[in-house]
Every structure is written in C-alpha cells, then in structure tokens.
Design an enzyme around this catalytic site. Structure first.
Site, PDB file in Angstrom:
ATOM      1  N   TYR A 154       7.077   2.501  -7.096  1.00  0.00           N
ATOM      2  CA  TYR A 154       6.577   1.890  -5.855  1.00  0.00           C
ATOM      3  C   TYR A 154       7.663   1.021  -5.202  1.00  0.00           C
ATOM      4  O   TYR A 154       7.914   1.116  -3.995  1.00  0.00           O
ATOM      5  CB  TYR A 154       5.342   1.064  -6.194  1.00  0.00           C
ATOM      6  CG  TYR A 154       4.673   0.391  -5.024  1.00  0.00           C
ATOM      7  CD1 TYR A 154       3.834   1.108  -4.169  1.00  0.00           C
ATOM      8  CD2 TYR A 154       4.859  -0.964  -4.775  1.00  0.00           C
ATOM      9  CE1 TYR A 154       3.202   0.480  -3.100  1.00  0.00           C
ATOM     10  CE2 TYR A 154       4.229  -1.595  -3.713  1.00  0.00           C
ATOM     11  CZ  TYR A 154       3.399  -0.872  -2.879  1.00  0.00           C
ATOM     12  OH  TYR A 154       2.783  -1.495  -1.817  1.00  0.00           O
ATOM     13  N   LYS A 158       9.451   1.468  -1.545  1.00  0.00           N
ATOM     14  CA  LYS A 158       9.360   0.435  -0.505  1.00  0.00           C
ATOM     15  C   LYS A 158      10.740  -0.114  -0.138  1.00  0.00           C
ATOM     16  O   LYS A 158      10.962  -0.509   1.012  1.00  0.00           O
ATOM     17  CB  LYS A 158       8.426  -0.692  -0.961  1.00  0.00           C
ATOM     18  CG  LYS A 158       6.966  -0.237  -1.129  1.00  0.00           C
ATOM     19  CD  LYS A 158       6.382   0.253   0.185  1.00  0.00           C
ATOM     20  CE  LYS A 158       4.917   0.610   0.097  1.00  0.00           C
ATOM     21  NZ  LYS A 158       4.347   1.042   1.385  1.00  0.00           N
TER      22      LYS A 158
HETATM   23  P1  NAP Z   1      -5.435   1.093   0.413  1.00  0.00           P
HETATM   24  O1  NAP Z   1      -6.531   0.128   0.695  1.00  0.00           O
HETATM   25  O2  NAP Z   1      -5.329   1.734  -0.913  1.00  0.00           O
HETATM   26  O3  NAP Z   1      -5.437   2.223   1.562  1.00  0.00           O
HETATM   27  C1  NAP Z   1      -4.461   3.225   1.535  1.00  0.00           C
HETATM   28  C2  NAP Z   1      -4.545   4.028   2.818  1.00  0.00           C
HETATM   29  O4  NAP Z   1      -3.515   5.039   2.764  1.00  0.00           O
HETATM   30  C3  NAP Z   1      -5.871   4.738   2.982  1.00  0.00           C
HETATM   31  O5  NAP Z   1      -6.213   4.743   4.355  1.00  0.00           O
HETATM   32  C4  NAP Z   1      -5.558   6.162   2.508  1.00  0.00           C
HETATM   33  O6  NAP Z   1      -6.319   7.156   3.148  1.00  0.00           O
HETATM   34  C5  NAP Z   1      -4.117   6.310   2.945  1.00  0.00           C
HETATM   35  N1  NAP Z   1      -3.412   7.328   2.191  1.00  0.00           N
HETATM   36  C6  NAP Z   1      -3.087   7.310   0.868  1.00  0.00           C
HETATM   37  N2  NAP Z   1      -2.455   8.445   0.539  1.00  0.00           N
HETATM   38  C7  NAP Z   1      -2.367   9.199   1.667  1.00  0.00           C
HETATM   39  C8  NAP Z   1      -1.835  10.472   1.967  1.00  0.00           C
HETATM   40  N3  NAP Z   1      -1.244  11.234   1.042  1.00  0.00           N
HETATM   41  N4  NAP Z   1      -1.946  10.932   3.246  1.00  0.00           N
HETATM   42  C9  NAP Z   1      -2.555  10.194   4.201  1.00  0.00           C
HETATM   43  N5  NAP Z   1      -3.079   8.966   3.980  1.00  0.00           N
HETATM   44  C10 NAP Z   1      -2.988   8.489   2.720  1.00  0.00           C
HETATM   45  O7  NAP Z   1      -4.001   0.405   0.657  1.00  0.00           O
HETATM   46  P2  NAP Z   1      -3.613  -0.940   1.415  1.00  0.00           P
HETATM   47  O8  NAP Z   1      -3.641  -2.033   0.434  1.00  0.00           O
HETATM   48  O9  NAP Z   1      -4.344  -1.043   2.695  1.00  0.00           O
HETATM   49  O10 NAP Z   1      -2.072  -0.643   1.714  1.00  0.00           O
HETATM   50  C11 NAP Z   1      -1.603  -0.129   2.953  1.00  0.00           C
HETATM   51  C12 NAP Z   1      -0.086  -0.143   2.938  1.00  0.00           C
HETATM   52  O11 NAP Z   1       0.363  -1.487   2.719  1.00  0.00           O
HETATM   53  C13 NAP Z   1       0.528   0.692   1.826  1.00  0.00           C
HETATM   54  O12 NAP Z   1       1.699   1.299   2.274  1.00  0.00           O
HETATM   55  C14 NAP Z   1       0.839  -0.319   0.761  1.00  0.00           C
HETATM   56  O13 NAP Z   1       1.870   0.103  -0.074  1.00  0.00           O
HETATM   57  C15 NAP Z   1       1.247  -1.504   1.612  1.00  0.00           C
HETATM   58  N6  NAP Z   1       1.133  -2.782   0.904  1.00  0.00           N
HETATM   59  C16 NAP Z   1      -0.072  -3.221   0.431  1.00  0.00           C
HETATM   60  C17 NAP Z   1      -0.121  -4.443  -0.234  1.00  0.00           C
HETATM   61  C18 NAP Z   1      -1.416  -5.008  -0.765  1.00  0.00           C
HETATM   62  O14 NAP Z   1      -1.353  -6.058  -1.410  1.00  0.00           O
HETATM   63  N7  NAP Z   1      -2.562  -4.413  -0.539  1.00  0.00           N
HETATM   64  C19 NAP Z   1       1.039  -5.189  -0.401  1.00  0.00           C
HETATM   65  C20 NAP Z   1       2.233  -4.699   0.088  1.00  0.00           C
HETATM   66  C21 NAP Z   1       2.272  -3.498   0.751  1.00  0.00           C
HETATM   67  P3  NAP Z   1      -7.717   7.748   2.541  1.00  0.00           P
HETATM   68  O15 NAP Z   1      -8.570   6.574   2.166  1.00  0.00           O
HETATM   69  O16 NAP Z   1      -8.271   8.528   3.678  1.00  0.00           O
HETATM   70  O17 NAP Z   1      -7.356   8.581   1.371  1.00  0.00           O
END
Ligand code: NAP
Length: 246
Positions: A154, A158
C-alpha cells in the site's frame, strides 16, 4: 463555484470518494461516480447529489482494468460533453507483513491504487490537452510519505502516486492543467474500521489533533484544489492528517 464543471470521481460510492463527490456536487459540479461492486451505494450518492440540481450518474468500472477504463471514459465524455476535474480516489488495502505478503496481494494493490490513476489519467490526457485546462487530484496517503509496517504494498502504491503526480504536473503544466495529490492520515471509513479497536486507539494517541479525520475533512481540500482557488498549485502533496506526519 463549480457550476458548469464536470467531475469524475473513482471510488465515489463510499467513504472519502463519496464525500468528495457530494462536496463537488454541493459546489454545483455535475458528477460521474465510478464504483466497482457498490452499485446501490453509488446510485444513492447520485440521488443525494441531485438536491443541488446538477447531473449525477453512476458508472461501473474496475479501475485496474485497462480495457474497461477507456470505454467508461468515452461514455462519460459523450454523456456530459466533457470532464474538467478527475479525482483518482479508488483504493484498496491488502495489509500483511512482508514475509507473508503474497505476490498477488502486492500486485493487486499496485494495480488498483496506482494502475487505476494511470488508466484514468491517460484516458483523459488528450481531452485535457485539447481543452487546455483540467484538474487532476490523486488521493495518496501519509503511508506513502512515512511508510507503515504491514503496508509495504500500500505504501509503495501511494508513494508511487506521488511520483506520478509530480511527473504529470510537470508534463501538463504548460497546457494549464494542474495535478496534485492529497495525502490523508487516518480517516473514519470502512477502510480504517477494519483495524482492531486497540490498534485504532493506539493510532489516535499518535495523532497530534487526537482524532481520526472525517471524509469531509479530505473532501474540502479536494474542492479547494478543483476550483479557481487551486489554480496556481500544481505538483503539490497536501496532507490532511491531524499532524501525524509532523
Ligand atoms: P473505502 O471506504 O474502502 O472505499 C473504497 C472505494 O474505492 C469504494 O468506493 C470502492 O468501490 C472503490 N474501489 C475499490 N476498488 C476498486 C476498483 N478496483 N475499481 C473501482 N473502484 C474501486 O476507502 P476510503 O477509506 O474511502 O479510501 C478512499 C481513498 O483514500 C483510497 O485511495 C485510500 O487508499 C485513501 N486513503 C484512505 C485513508 C483512510 O484512513 N480511510 C487514509 C489515507 C488514504 P465499491 O464500493 O463500489 O467496490
């Protein structure tokens, strides 16, 4: 502020992407929401966005699939007449210590987190060039800046996204197109809810602001970068992490 603009948000069905899609819609943008498995959730986001009067359509697409992405981008360009803002947000984790991390888990995370941004940015490259405008915003992570045990795949994806952002920024700046990254820390979503409670508490103690962020905390930075407000910023990485990286 974004009336007349169209935003494409990958992973807009849940979590941070959902908040970004709604915040952009609240500013008047039309939105194209990309989801993978969450069709019902993506449609609900579009219904909620409709209250601001813009257009909102959900599209199924696996961002890691080099064949699906150009097809869905073509459908969006035809439906909306153009795209002004691309938010590469879709991402996954497959955590585990390196000694036990499978090659499949390493590659899958790279394909979705980094490959997805590559496919969407490439598919819209010519469109942005022709318009001589465009905003590309990549959702990276503080893991990509700091590293994190159990997240070699991961964090690499990133960190890669940051190198990608800076390269694309340099490549397209001459045409008035900006490309920036947002690096969230720990944000309350399904991704972080997977962590055991004790781990969550231990992390909270390390965050100077002593709380996890909200998806809206991240979304407001994306709105800033997407609008006129972000016009003179490119190749930047903006942390939204409660001070975790200080
Ligand atoms: P999440 O709640 O797990 O949601 C992930 C999203 O990505 C969902 O809408 C999912 O779609 C979509 N997705 C996953 N695999 C996919 C694929 N192969 N094709 C198309 N869509 C896909 O994640 P989140 O926490 O909101 O994170 C969003 C972004 O922020 C990510 O890039 C993550 O790495 C980054 N981030 C998150 C955090 C955190 O603390 N949460 C921190 C740093 C960075 P479906 O539901 O339709 O499958």
């Amino acid at each position: 502020m974004l009336k007349g603009k169209t935003a494409l948000i990958t992973g807009g069905s849940r979590g941070i992407g959902r908040a970004i899609a709604l915040a952009l819609a609240a500013e008047g943008a039309d939105i194209a929401v990309i989801y993978n498995g969450g069709e019902t959730a993506a449609r609900a986001v579009c219904e909620e966005a409709a209250q601001w009067g813009g257009k909102a359509v959900a599209y199924a697409c696996n961002v890691a699939d080099p064949d699906q992405v150009p097809t869905v981008v073509a459908a969006i360009l035809s439906e909306f007449g153009g795209v002004d803002i691309l938010v590469n947000n879709a991402g996954i984790t497959r955590d585990g210590l390196l000694a036990s991390m499978s090659e499949e888990d390493f590659i899958r995370v790279m394909e979705v987190n980094l490959g997805g941004a590559f496919h969407f940015t490439k598919s819209l490259y010519g469109h942005f060039l022709k318009k001589r405008s465009g905003r590309i915003i990549n959702i990276s992570s503080v893991s990509g800046l700091m590293g994190n045990p159990g997240q070699a795949n991961y964090a690499a994806s990133k960190a890669g996204l940051i190198g990608f952002t800076k390269s694309v920024a340099k490549e397209l700046a001459g045409r008035g197109i900006t490309c920036n990254a947002v690096a969230p820390g720990f944000i309350q979503t399904e991704m972080t809810e997977k962590l055991p409670r004790e781990k969550q508490e231990a992390i909270r103690q390390q965050i100077p602001l002593r709380r996890f962020g909200t998806p809206e905390d991240v979304a407001q930075v994306v709105v800033f970068l997407a609008g006129e407000t972000g016009g003179y910023i490119t190749g930047e990485v903006i942390r939204v992490d409660g001070g975790l990286y200080i």
